[in-house]
Scaffold this active site. Structure first.
Site, mmCIF file in Angstrom:
data_model
loop_
_atom_site.group_PDB
_atom_site.id
_atom_site.type_symbol
_atom_site.label_atom_id
_atom_site.label_comp_id
_atom_site.label_asym_id
_atom_site.label_seq_id
_atom_site.Cartn_x
_atom_site.Cartn_y
_atom_site.Cartn_z
ATOM 1 N N ARG A 134 -2.083 -50.601 25.580
ATOM 2 C CA ARG A 134 -0.744 -50.675 24.967
ATOM 3 C C ARG A 134 0.017 -49.364 25.170
ATOM 4 O O ARG A 134 1.230 -49.368 25.390
ATOM 5 C CB ARG A 134 -0.870 -50.992 23.470
ATOM 6 C CG ARG A 134 -1.300 -52.437 23.198
ATOM 7 C CD ARG A 134 -1.762 -52.636 21.771
ATOM 8 N NE ARG A 134 -0.716 -52.359 20.804
ATOM 9 C CZ ARG A 134 -0.943 -52.235 19.485
ATOM 10 N NH1 ARG A 134 -2.166 -52.330 19.011
ATOM 11 N NH2 ARG A 134 0.050 -52.009 18.664
ATOM 12 N N LYS A 181 6.444 -46.522 13.289
ATOM 13 C CA LYS A 181 7.845 -46.976 13.401
ATOM 14 C C LYS A 181 8.201 -47.981 12.317
ATOM 15 O O LYS A 181 9.263 -47.896 11.713
ATOM 16 C CB LYS A 181 8.109 -47.609 14.779
ATOM 17 C CG LYS A 181 8.112 -46.646 15.935
ATOM 18 C CD LYS A 181 8.656 -47.284 17.206
ATOM 19 C CE LYS A 181 7.868 -48.503 17.624
ATOM 20 N NZ LYS A 181 6.449 -48.209 17.916
ATOM 21 N N ARG A 210 13.270 -52.131 24.729
ATOM 22 C CA ARG A 210 11.907 -51.827 25.159
ATOM 23 C C ARG A 210 11.862 -51.278 26.589
ATOM 24 O O ARG A 210 10.822 -50.820 27.033
ATOM 25 C CB ARG A 210 11.026 -53.078 25.086
ATOM 26 C CG ARG A 210 10.576 -53.440 23.693
ATOM 27 C CD ARG A 210 9.549 -54.547 23.713
ATOM 28 N NE ARG A 210 9.148 -54.936 22.377
ATOM 29 C CZ ARG A 210 8.216 -54.340 21.651
ATOM 30 N NH1 ARG A 210 7.595 -53.292 22.162
ATOM 31 N NH2 ARG A 210 7.903 -54.769 20.456
ATOM 32 N N ARG A 248 -8.221 -48.977 11.921
ATOM 33 C CA ARG A 248 -7.727 -49.960 10.942
ATOM 34 C C ARG A 248 -8.745 -51.063 10.695
ATOM 35 O O ARG A 248 -9.387 -51.546 11.633
ATOM 36 C CB ARG A 248 -6.425 -50.594 11.442
ATOM 37 C CG ARG A 248 -5.198 -49.773 11.146
ATOM 38 C CD ARG A 248 -3.923 -50.590 11.230
ATOM 39 N NE ARG A 248 -3.698 -51.206 12.517
ATOM 40 C CZ ARG A 248 -2.522 -51.169 13.171
ATOM 41 N NH1 ARG A 248 -1.510 -50.503 12.638
ATOM 42 N NH2 ARG A 248 -2.376 -51.775 14.316
ATOM 43 N N ARG A 275 -9.223 -56.007 14.203
ATOM 44 C CA ARG A 275 -8.560 -56.975 15.078
ATOM 45 C C ARG A 275 -8.833 -56.618 16.535
ATOM 46 O O ARG A 275 -8.955 -55.442 16.875
ATOM 47 C CB ARG A 275 -7.039 -56.974 14.838
ATOM 48 C CG ARG A 275 -6.643 -57.405 13.442
ATOM 49 C CD ARG A 275 -5.146 -57.555 13.317
ATOM 50 N NE ARG A 275 -4.409 -56.466 13.955
ATOM 51 C CZ ARG A 275 -3.092 -56.322 13.896
ATOM 52 N NH1 ARG A 275 -2.361 -57.194 13.239
ATOM 53 N NH2 ARG A 275 -2.485 -55.312 14.504
#
Length: 218
Positions: free
Chosen positions: A172, A13, A88, A127, A161
């Site tokens: 999430r 996004k 949201r 990542r 992370r």
């Protein structure tokens, strides 16, 4: 155009929002950026938001909505905007409708970026960020460093992370399915939803989005 961008974490996004806003010549309004700007400028809304964040609480919808209202009233947003990260949930979507109605304007489209859940996990969990500079980002599959665990740019240590772990990503996603995904049905009822696949090269996804928005000449 007045557009809301929706999609799960890892759908791209942020990347597409910047590219589409530039192509459509409208400001990219990210709630993350709004929070940071209001807090750093110590606006009244920023101070209020910070008080909730510092206490470890979620910022109430009314504070977020007030920030969005303030932003879309800025001169550069008069002709349109692209909202990223807002609304949201359905309550925020209803509040946005009410806000726009008071101004006599409406959304033109709600662009939904679709990506399979396993791909989301693969994208985010893979990542690796440089400890020296967080803008140096690699991916174990899609853009691996020349030497494992070492940043190509500065030689810094690469790490994952905590919120990029597979377990956290799946949490999430569950939050997205529970809280945010219902806004798609809400906007479908208004005939505003256009859906595209967020798989493939970044440029192709942008072209796909512009075509879906009937602005492939942009």
């Amino acid at each position: 155009m007045r557009i809301v961008l929706v999609g799960p974490p890892g759908a791209g996004k942020g990347t597409q929002a910047v590219r589409l806003a530039e192509k459509l010549r409208v400001p990219h309004i990210s709630t993350g950026d709004l929070f940071r700007a209001n807090i750093s400028q110590q606006t009244e809304l920023g101070k209020l938001a910070k008080s909730y964040i510092d206490a470890g609480n979620l910022v109430p919808d009314e504070v977020t909505i007030a920030m969005v209202k303030d932003r879309i009233e800025q001169p550069d947003a008069v002709g349109g905007f692209l909202l990223d990260g807002f609304p949201r949930n359905v309550q925020q979507a209803e509040a946005l409708d009410q806000l726009l109605e008071t101004k006599g304007i409406k959304l033109d489209a709600v662009l939904v970026l679709e990506v399979p859940e396993d791909e989301v996990v693969k994208r985010i969990a893979g990542r690796r960020i440089c400890r020296n500079d967080s803008s140096h980002v690699f991916h174990v599959t899609y853009s691996p460093p020349k030497k494992e665990g070492v940043c190509d740019i500065c030689g810094g240590e690469l790490y994952q992370r905590e919120d990029d772990s597979e377990e956290t990503v799946r949490t999430r996603l569950e939050v997205y399915h529970t809280q945010t995904e219902p806004i798609i049905a809400y906007y479908k009822a208004q005939g505003l939803v256009v859906t595209i696949s967020s798989l493939g090269p970044v440029d192709k996804i942008t072209q796909r989005a512009l075509k879906a928005l009937k602005r492939d000449d942009a």
